[in-house]
Every structure is written in C-alpha cells, then in structure tokens.
Write a protein that holds these residues in place. Structure first.
Motif, short mmCIF file in Angstrom:
data_model
loop_
_atom_site.label_atom_id
_atom_site.label_comp_id
_atom_site.label_asym_id
_atom_site.label_seq_id
_atom_site.Cartn_x
_atom_site.Cartn_y
_atom_site.Cartn_z
N ILE A 106 -41.68 -22.58 -52.66
CA ILE A 106 -41.10 -23.18 -53.86
C ILE A 106 -41.92 -22.86 -55.10
N THR B 260 -37.06 -30.15 -55.21
CA THR B 260 -38.02 -29.70 -54.20
C THR B 260 -37.52 -29.85 -52.76
N SER C 286 -39.52 -35.32 -51.47
CA SER C 286 -40.10 -34.49 -50.43
C SER C 286 -39.31 -34.65 -49.16
N ILE D 107 -47.34 -26.43 -56.47
CA ILE D 107 -46.27 -26.37 -57.48
C ILE D 107 -46.83 -26.72 -58.85
N PHE E 13 -37.55 -30.31 -62.91
CA PHE E 13 -37.66 -30.61 -61.49
C PHE E 13 -36.86 -31.85 -61.14
#
Lengths: 389, 389, 389, 389
Positions: free
Chosen positions: C225, C216, C245, C266, C241
């Motif tokens: 995203i 991400t 952040s 997401i 994933f």
C-alpha cells in the motif's frame, strides 16, 4: 517491577536461537544468486561465522547442518570443531530435493528405487545425529506435483507415511523428528505436506518423538500463525520454529523485518503456552537466506529481532490481560497487549547484554571487530557455499 | 450456423501465438534446475525447436528472443536462420537482472553507473530489433527492494522514468515498447513496476508506442485479470500477453493448466474488446518454463490451450449475451457464457487443422515424429541453455 | 535534538484526522449487527459523539457525513450545530448501494433510469457540500457483478465515466471529487473501480479536482500500500485516506490494530512525499466500524494510532536514511527506519497533549468523563443509527 | 464404452445433493439485502421450493434446516410435510451467532452463562434431529476474536472441546456431528475453528461419529481444496461438503460458477477416494445464497453443476491415468484428466434425465412451469425469510 525485570531477564537467558549453516553461504532467487566476498567455502568456515553470531548476541550457541551441503568425512571431528568455537551442532536438515532423481518426488516418488534412495539419505542423517550429538532431525520435503493428475495424491501420502515410519523407528531415545510443512514451492499444484494439519496427522501416528515445525514463511495469505502455535502447544506437538519473514511468498527475509507485530504475537502465544520453558522442547531456529544483505550481520539482526519480540511478550501483564478478557473488555485487553508492544525494550536488552559481559550493541560491535574484512581477505579461491543447486 | 463456424475459423487463423526461446532450455526453481536430454545449446537449436511447435500447430510462426541468453554475433543471420525454419523473430526481451551489478536494481539502482550500464543494454536490444526486424521490445524489470527503507521508492520511479524515456526516444517508427508488471519476485518488499496501474502511468507519459503487457501469472491473489484486459483495451494500451498459469505465485505452468475458465474469460474480453483483430496489435505470447515436463510438447499443449480458449470465446452468442445483460437476467447472461465454455471444441479444431493441412492431433503427431529422440541423440556435449543465472 | 522535537510537534499539530459519522452508529457483519446502549439516533447525536473524540485528542476537528444516513432538512443548520460543538463538516459520502434499484449497479447499471437516479443522488451530495461548506465529495461505488457474463465490463466503464464527468462538471471551484477503489465486496466477480489504476485513469480524464482515495483495507493480499501512496503523491493524485485495518478482507478494524508497522511505512511515504503539508491537500480520514468494541473509545484509539505512526515517521533520520540508501547499505538503511519505529513515542505525545491543554491520556480521560454513562441513560427510545441496510 | 456409460449413469443415480432451506430466503451482504417477490415466509414454503429443485433435477431429495430460522412447534409434522413433497429432512444446522449474547462468542465465550445457553441450543438441535429423523448435526461456529489480546486463544479451545464433548455424548447411535471450519468472518483476527486441521483434531478426540465438513468457500487463497478432500477421505473423516464458490472470500456464489475446473478436481478426488459410494457417508450439501439471482433457478443450476463435475470425474480413464502416473509421464497424466474435463457431458446428462422421466433441460422446464409466477402472486404479506439477523 524490579522483580519483574529480573524474572524477564532470567527467562530471556534460557532462550537459545539456532542459526543455520546455509545462512552464511550465497543464496538468491531462481533469477540470480549474487556472490559475496568472504563467503564460506567449507562447513568449518560456516561454523566459524556462526560462532561470531553467538559471540555478539550470547544466545545463539548452536548451528544447524544441512546434508549434503555440510557433508564431511568425520562428523565427530566437526562437532569437536564447533565445540572449539563455543557451539554445538543443532538440527540435522535432510535434503532430498537436489538430485535429478527427485524431479517427481523423493519419498513420495512413484518409482520405488527413488523412494529407497531418499529413505537411505534420511537414515544417513540419523547416523550423523548419532555422530554429532544432535537431538533433532528436521524434515522438509519438496515433494509434490505441478499439474492436476500428475500423480495420485493419496498414494503419495501412503508412501510418505511408510518412509516416515522407517525413519521414526531408527531414532534413538533422545532424538526427535521435526516435520515441516509448506504451502507451495517448489511444487506448484500439490505439496505433500502443505499445512500443519497434514504434519500433525502424520506425527500423531508416529508417536511422541514426532513433532511439527512451524516455518513462519510457509503459510497461505491470511493465515493466523500464532493460532497454529497456540494449538500445537496445546496438543504438545510444537517441535520448534523455522523463523524468517516474508511479504508475499516464502521470501526468507530476516525474521521480524516484514511484520514485527506478528512476531510479537507469536512469541506471546509461546509464552502463554509455556513454550519458553526449555522443558517444553521448542527449538527456536532461524531459516533464512540473505540475498542482498551481508550474511553475518543479517543473522545477528535476526537473532536480536527474536529476542526483542520475546522480551515484549514477557512484558505483557498477564493478570491485567486475563482480567480484561474475562470481563469482555475488548479495547482494554487489546491495550494490555499493545502497551507491551509499544515499549522500547532496547535499553533493557542493552542492560542484559552488559550483565552478560557483552557489548550492548551487537551490530556495532561486530562491525567494529574487523571480522568481515578479515574473511574477505582470507577466503579467496575455492567454491563458495550456496544453498542453490 | 455454418456461417458462424466459417467466421470463427477465419478469426482463429488470424491469431498467432509466439513462443519464447527460453521455454526450450532448462529451467526450474531456486531449489533445483533439472537437466533434460536433448535441450538446445544454442539460439539456433532453440529456433529449430520453436519451428516444431509451429509445424504441428500452424499458429506459432514467431519466436521471442532473450538477450543476453540469445546473444549472437550476427542477428541478421539469426533472423535468416529463423526464416529458413518458417519463423520470424518476435519480441526482444531485455535482461537486466543477471549481473552482479544489478543486485540493488538496474535502471532504478541508486548508483548512476549501474543505471547507465542497464540503459546501454536496453538500447542494444533496440539495435537487435533493427537487425532482426522485430517489432516489440519487451521490458520486465526485476528491480525493487527487499527491506523497508532499503531505497527511496519515489526516487526509483524517477530513475525508471528517465530510462524509459531514453529507450522510447530510440525506438523506430514501427517499433513498440511493451512494459510488463509483476507483483513480487525477485524483489520481496517493493517492486518498481508492480501492477498495471504503474505500467500504464509510465506508458501514458511516454506516448502511443508504449504499451502494457499482461503476464497472467503476475497478479495478487483475487485479482480479476480479465477486468484489466478489458480496461487496457478500452484505453488502447494493451500491448500483449505473456501467457502462463499458476496456482499460487508466478509458477510459469502451461497456460490454461491451472484455471482454464479464467483463460476463457480473458479471451472473452479480448474478443469483446476487438483485441483479436490483428490491427489492434495485441501480441499473444507465451512466457513459461517447463520444469518437470518435456519442453516442446509443453509448448505445443500451451499453444493449443490458448487456441481452445479463443474458439470458445468466439462461440459466445454475443447477441443473446447482450440481450440478457440489458434485461438484468443474471442467470441467463451467465448461461450464455457457460454454454460456450461447456462446448467440446476439439472436433472443430481438428477440422480446422485438417483444412490447414495439419495433423488433427498435434501432440500425437509430434510424439510420432521422432524429433524428440533425434535431438536427444544429436545434442550431446556443449552447455545446455537455461534461463537461470 | 530539541529543535527536532519542536519541529516534529509543529508538524503534528497540522495533521487533522477526520472521523466518520457512521462510526458512531451500530455496525456488524452480514451475520449480525450487535446493538449497543447509547448509540446515536440522529445526525446531531453522531456529531456530539465526534466532538468527544476531538475534545480528548485535539486533532479531529471535522466529521464526515454519509448521505442518506445523515439526511436532514437543513444542512446549514447542521453545519452550525457542528460548529457549536467545535467541529466542521468534512467529506460528504455518497451512498448509491442501499436501494433495491441498485441491485445490479448504480451509475453503471444497464438500466438508464437507475443510472439517472444514482446520478441525481450524487448531484444532491454536491448541493449538500454547498450548504455545509464541505470541500470533498467522496465516491465509493459498490457497483460490479457477481457472475461472469452478468454484464459488459467495458460498457460499465463507459457508464461510469459518463456519470463522473457529470458530477465533476457540477463541482465548485474549491470542491474536489475523491474517488475510492476497492478490490471486492459487495460485488464478487468484477468491481467497477477495483484498484488504484482504475481510479487514477478516471481522475486523469476528469481533471485536477479529481483525486484518488486510498482505503487501507481495500487491497488484494500482498499489495504494497505504501508504494501506491508514494506513487499517487508523485503523480499529485493522492486525495486522501480512508484509514482502517484488516487481517484478511475489508474488516474495518481500528487503524493500526492489525499491522502497526504497515501504518508506519505508509506515514513514512506520506512524510517523504510531502503529504503531511496541509497544502498537499491529503485528507486523513477514518473509515471504520466498531462491531465488538465501544464506538467513541474505538475512534479515539484510532486517531491516536494514526498520530503515533505519524510521529514515528517524523522521527526517521532522513539524512542518515538517504546516505545509507545511496551507498547501498541495505541493513543500515533498514536500521534507520526501524530505529524510529522501535521508539516509544508515547511520552512525546503526552507532552504534546499537555502543551495543547489536553489530558495526556485521552482514553482514560474519556473513560473518566462519564459521557458514556450519560448517553446510555439519555438515548433511550428512537431508532439507533447503523450503516447497515 | 456402453458398459462404461451404464456404470457412470448408475453411479450418478446414487448421488444425492442436499439443498439448504436458507437458500430460498432473501440474502445479501452487510451492505444490503435485496428483497425478491415470491420469497418464502415459512419453513413450509421453503420446503415447497426445495421440492421444485428435486422435481426438475431428480437428485435433490433432502433439505437442510437451520435453527432457529426454521423453528416450528411440531418437527414431526414438518418432516411429514416434507415427505408429502417428496423430501426428507437433511442436516440440522445450529445457529449460535445471531443473538446479542454471542457478540464475544458462543461455546467459546468467556462468560459461562453464555456458553451454557449456546450448548443448550446445540442440544435442542439434537432433539430436532430425533424428531425429524435427521442424521447429521452440522456445526459451524462464528466464534473468534477481532483484536489481538481480546481473548485467550487456548482457553477458547478448551471451552470448545468441552461443548463438543457434551453434544457428542448426546448423539444417538445413527447420528453424526459434522464440524465445519472457516478461515475468517465474521471474526476477523482469530477464528476458533479456522482450518481442517483444527476440526480434524477435535473430531479425533470425540470419536468416529465426529466428521469434518469441507465448505468450498472457507479457505485461504492458494489452498488446494482437493488435497484436503483426499486427505480426509484417507483418514475416514470426510463427513461432507458445503458446496458454493467464490472469487475472493466466502462469497456463497453458485457452486462451479467461479472455478468449474476446481470443482471437477474435487469430485475427481471424491471418486478416487471412494467418496461417491453411499456407504462412505459423504454428504453432498449446498450452502449458498442467491443475492442477485433468483433463488430456485440458482439452486437448480447449482445442483446441475455438481452433477456435471461428478460425471466428468467418472469419465476419467482411471487405468490410463494410473499408467501415466506410474511411468512419470507428466503431460500424459494431465492429458487423461483434461480429456475428461473437456468433454461436453450435457448430452449424457440429458439422456439420463430422460431415462429418469425428467425433462432433459431442468432450467427450461422450471421456467416454463409457472411456479415462479405463482409464488410471486400468492406470497404477499408476511415476513420474508432471510438468513440475516
């Protein structure tokens, strides 16, 4: 805790959020402006729509005008019309970007005749403030250049300073100049007031009645807007906000729609810096356009979003936060902030509205009112208002 | 060295740069479209203007159309008109974004009736290709959403795929579909074809006649465009370019005006990947608007900028570059590239033009021709063309 | 409603979030790595710390390894050690960026000897997968160039494809290759796998066991995203994933700390696209570093943040959302999403934990456990683990 | 024209470009610092390397120090050592970011003891200025926060202001404080001096000896750096540059390597605003790291790149530019700028060097000198210098 809630509700009642007349007209992108049934044709109809927002939220008692879009013969009468709808006239927004003469700039144009024309318009706006009782002149300049070399960057600053000084000198004792900045668009290479630093530098030279406006959509990617808010409050130069939100550029989406956590952080700095106190003079204004959603509900939702972020900011446990910060407890301090943010404040706000004699659910109440259907039926014919050229 | 120059000149002569009909009309931003004297009122007048660009540059022998902006009754006649001006019709650009029905999307709209309408328009564009002899259908979709939740991201991809398949099935044997991507605008939250990966994934499923178009203004900040160019050439999926430049968003400035070094790097990858060979089928197209500068000179300058970057790319000493790269000589390899970039190629291009029977200075020659004054005098009355709504 | 809550809780129990061994070591920026008392010195100590995260959250039953940082003599014994702590070994992360040989690239290096060395390391990682029972090989390449011209962009893709094919051929029947992309850093000009499109194109050619990983923090500003997530799920290519952040670059902050609304969006696309179903094979992994906050609580908080976003996504009223979307009700559809997001889900999660036999407040329970004090006392001497050079 | 060339050459001879001692040491990213043979082990060896840059370029007569990296017992002796190599000591760069105490900030740390320690270091740097004859104290603060709530944004400004005032008061009559700003990194959420506006606001309050430094790599995407340069020159607050270049973040690539046109535009504003006049006091400094390229040639190339941009800026026909700007000739004004930029200035610079008694090709001359081989042989053992922790 009961005391806290009472304190928070009291603070919320002091916050007024101003809606802009142009939010009620048609808007769009350079690709297309989509027409909507029921859109106002006159400044009066815009004011009537703005009154609806105040009616259901209880915290939007003023409406900003945009000149020449809202030009009328009798501004005193317009102010009286607004008063009849429970509103007052808020900021007067000057427009020096929609005349063919302004292709290469308004107050920064290399041609002195164009500069004079632009300045005259700004001074006319102060006349309108006198007539309407408006406190704030909001200045946003589209001025800039598209190509390297197109004009002299520094000379344009000189011309800008000269025009601002002339307007400042014309302001009455209780009037203010709010200077807005914007990174880019419609100018593509240089913008004459591109950032808070430029606006701040000009305001400093002008005097205390010149203040900076933070439009939440006008920054480069990665810019920490709440930092700027904290800084301007510390300097005593935060005149107000133009609220909206964006994912990429100046998208003019509903405030809080793209990044509600950012809006909360901004309001946290406002509360922290004393900006919620009416004496601080921070104007909370919306500056949005509703391209694909209906306009009045779009404004109601936006007002509610600001209020929701504000109450979350008021819920922050300031003592616990300070203690964690002082002790270097990174996770603890962050958790104090997140606890407030994670709280579902909708029940508290519904209570507050009930206490104010309002429907606890403004969106539903407006939808049930039949106003939308009424204006769609009545507003037929005439030219719909729009902020476009 | 003499051989090299001859080889470079020969390569330059194979490069054709297509200008877009809409570049000759008025354009602007959402804030204002400034009107210019002499701007075309009809597709024919746009073609006449495009012919001027070819006349002075010698390398712009085709003009792209935009439907419905360039809608005429008889497309065969329009192609003949172009031929009479020494031009052929280039790409047909579909427009499914300027009808009120498309507010929430065209081929991805949740409403099947709107999708059908949009598809019909795309198929009409193939009819126009048949009638004009155009090879390329250029598809750019404004489709997307402004707010989280507004529509189902995945369902929109399904709808998009369905429409593309229908159009692809309609293409003739020598016709191609060029699919363009764009990060944002006019949609603000999601865009249905936001990046090269999405365009590529759709093209792969459609077949070899589906190719990706790189618009140089359509990427997120920090994106390495020349990398994408190299990759698409490696995959055999680079259909062409929409050239323009920008400092921040999709500003549609003259190609090479904002970052001439980037344009050079792009052309270096084109040359490296064999994209300059006409057999590669890479279409070099301009997609720009001239908001504050005159249109025909703006197009001439843009064509020259692409040519200038191309000749610099051809000047790169490929053997020396490879040797430095293979030996891990970072500074040496970079220096080989910079040597080509730092070269003043204007004398070489002036020579080439003289050999082509052209004026060595196209900008000066056009300015001296009196054409601008002529159209300002003649084109009075009627509605000026514009790409806006 | 009671049924809904039961369904949501059941879904939550199927979600496992993997923590990375390197999150427990020291980390920092190029400017400084700050040392912390109690930080692990061995892979075993990292596993013990990861077990703490699982102990208090109940949903973090695996730990990812990083080779060579977690190199041991006996990987079977390490897996058994993990099992003794209630954990299994998750993804094996290859590291081909911390040897002087890799200055100009690993598998894309112009020097074939370096490429061979890098490939051998990747194959060693598959051996470790065999020994530990790990399903996923996670590949992130720091490869790229710093200067234009430094190396041949296209040749590097050829070399990359060759290495990936060799590794893919070595995978066992139940093993997968997860290919990660990253916009920039540590390479500054080109990165060999900079975006999802490049990763996807390589995976397509390799076969179904090659899947894309979305980190991400690895996108350009303005990238949507969740759109990429929806697209990869539609293509059946979302392998998993790497959560974290960021505010600006690849900051590796706690997931959900910078933009909790984005994390919710997401997870909304994950739920919408069926990615929460364990059969979909989406690996939910953290990839973070805790530079200024303590590591174990940082991981606990991160796991909770993912879970919080997931439960909010599960709370979205899918029927109401679809109905609003189909009818073009922009504000209504957005409101359905926001209703779920605005909900305070902490009570529901506290209930769930109680039902799982856990403390309702994992952060407080860990803090009260004395584990932090214990490791600070015990782990004295030896070399602390760190992900830096 | 001959006069013009003479004037330009004379102006070029007044421009001095300072190289930083840390550019000669090892550097890298958080992922890896690659070691190079021949890298200096001591401040003296760095000075010797810097002398090489001056020897071949003739315009780099000073070297900046970084404390504590360049800490020695006798600074007077170090200055004498530099003088013996034909150099003087340039700016003193303070470093308050590489001690464990500074994890949560230096002069803005919530802990007053840490603030005191940081301030003492800054005052020590002024002592070093006294001892070395350095004019400029360059202050860059890594201070900031990683998480919302971590510390009080406004209180940190108060602490910063207090420290700056204490240092300012300690400056001698001919000494200056150069305050640098940076958008992000190593702090990820807030940075205490993130933009020119913040630096400017502090400098204003301190007094005329406080000036802003523009590091060309420290801005948000889309920021117009030359605009900031023009503005600071207009305000009399441009203290100097930290030159480097970047494609995405603070990449510290060779100045001019990523966007040579931007560097030209910056130098155009410097020339336009009188900043090339030595009396203006603008310090032209490099602040770069050479991660994958050799250090001394990397510095030579960087110095040449600044000089090349400067001579192009001096070639701009100021009269023609002003005339085109005044008449609103957008394309004409842009063309005046581009004519200068497109000129190949390498012959002129080769001539100038010959007149200065230098080799016309500094890169080749250094390569042929054998210095690189010499230091690789001699500098064996000891700890190589590096800017990392």
């Amino acid at each position: 805790m009961a005391t806290d809630i009472a304190r928070i509700k009291a603070a919320l009642l002091t916050q007024h959020i101003e809606t802009p007349s142009w939010a009620y007209g048609n808007s769009g992108t350079r690709f297309k402006v989509f027409a909507r049934p029921g859109v106002p044709r006159t400044p009066q109809e815009k004011i009537a729509d703005a009154a609806q927002v105040h009616r259901y939220t209880g915290i939007a008692p003023s409406v900003a005008l945009h000149i020449p879009w809202d030009r009328v013969d009798d501004y005193g009468a317009l102010a009286a019309y607004a008063a009849g709808h429970g509103l007052r006239i808020g900021a007067i927004n000057a427009n020096v970007f929609q005349d063919d003469d302004y292709m290469l700039g308004s107050v920064t144009n290399p041609d002195p005749a164009v500069r004079r024309k632009a300045l005259d318009h700004l001074l006319e706006c102060v006349d309108i403030m006198d007539a309407t009782g408006s406190r704030d002149l909001k200045l946003w300049f589209a001025d800039g250049t598209n190509y390297p070399g197109q004009d002299d960057v520094r000379a344009r600053q000189d011309r800008l300073a000269e025009a601002l000084a002339a307007v400042y000198g014309r302001l009455g004792g209780d009037q203010r100049m709010l200077l807005e900045y914007k990174l880019f668009e419609p100018a593509f290479y240089t913008t004459d007031v591109p950032d808070w630093g430029t606006a701040y530098a000009h305001c400093l030279k002008l005097g205390p009645k010149a203040q900076v406006v933070v439009d939440t959509g006008h920054h480069a990617p990665g810019t920490n807007i709440e930092f700027i808010v904290a800084l301007l409050l510390r300097e005593g130069r935060l005149g107000g906000f133009d609220f909206n939100s964006r994912f990429y550029a100046d998208d003019d989406l509903m405030v809080g729609a793209a990044d509600p956590f950012q809006l909360f952080r901004i309001m946290h700095e406002v509360v922290r810096g004393g900006g919620l106190d009416p004496a601080a003079g921070v104007a909370f204004m919306l500056d949005q356009c509703h391209n694909v959603e209906p306009k009045i509900p779009g404004q109601i939702r936006s007002v509610l979003n600001v209020q929701q972020a504000t109450v979350k900011a008021l819920l922050v446990d300031a003592d616990a936060l300070r203690a964690a910060q002082q002790s270097g407890d990174v996770l603890g301090a962050n958790a104090v902030l997140m606890d407030a943010y994670d709280t579902d404040v909708r029940p508290l706000l519904a209570d507050l509205r009930a206490e104010m004699g309002l429907d606890p659910d403004p969106m539903a109440a407006y939808a049930a009112s039949g106003y939308a259907e009424k204006i769609e039926t009545e507003r037929v014919g005439g030219a719909q208002a729009g902020w476009g050229a």
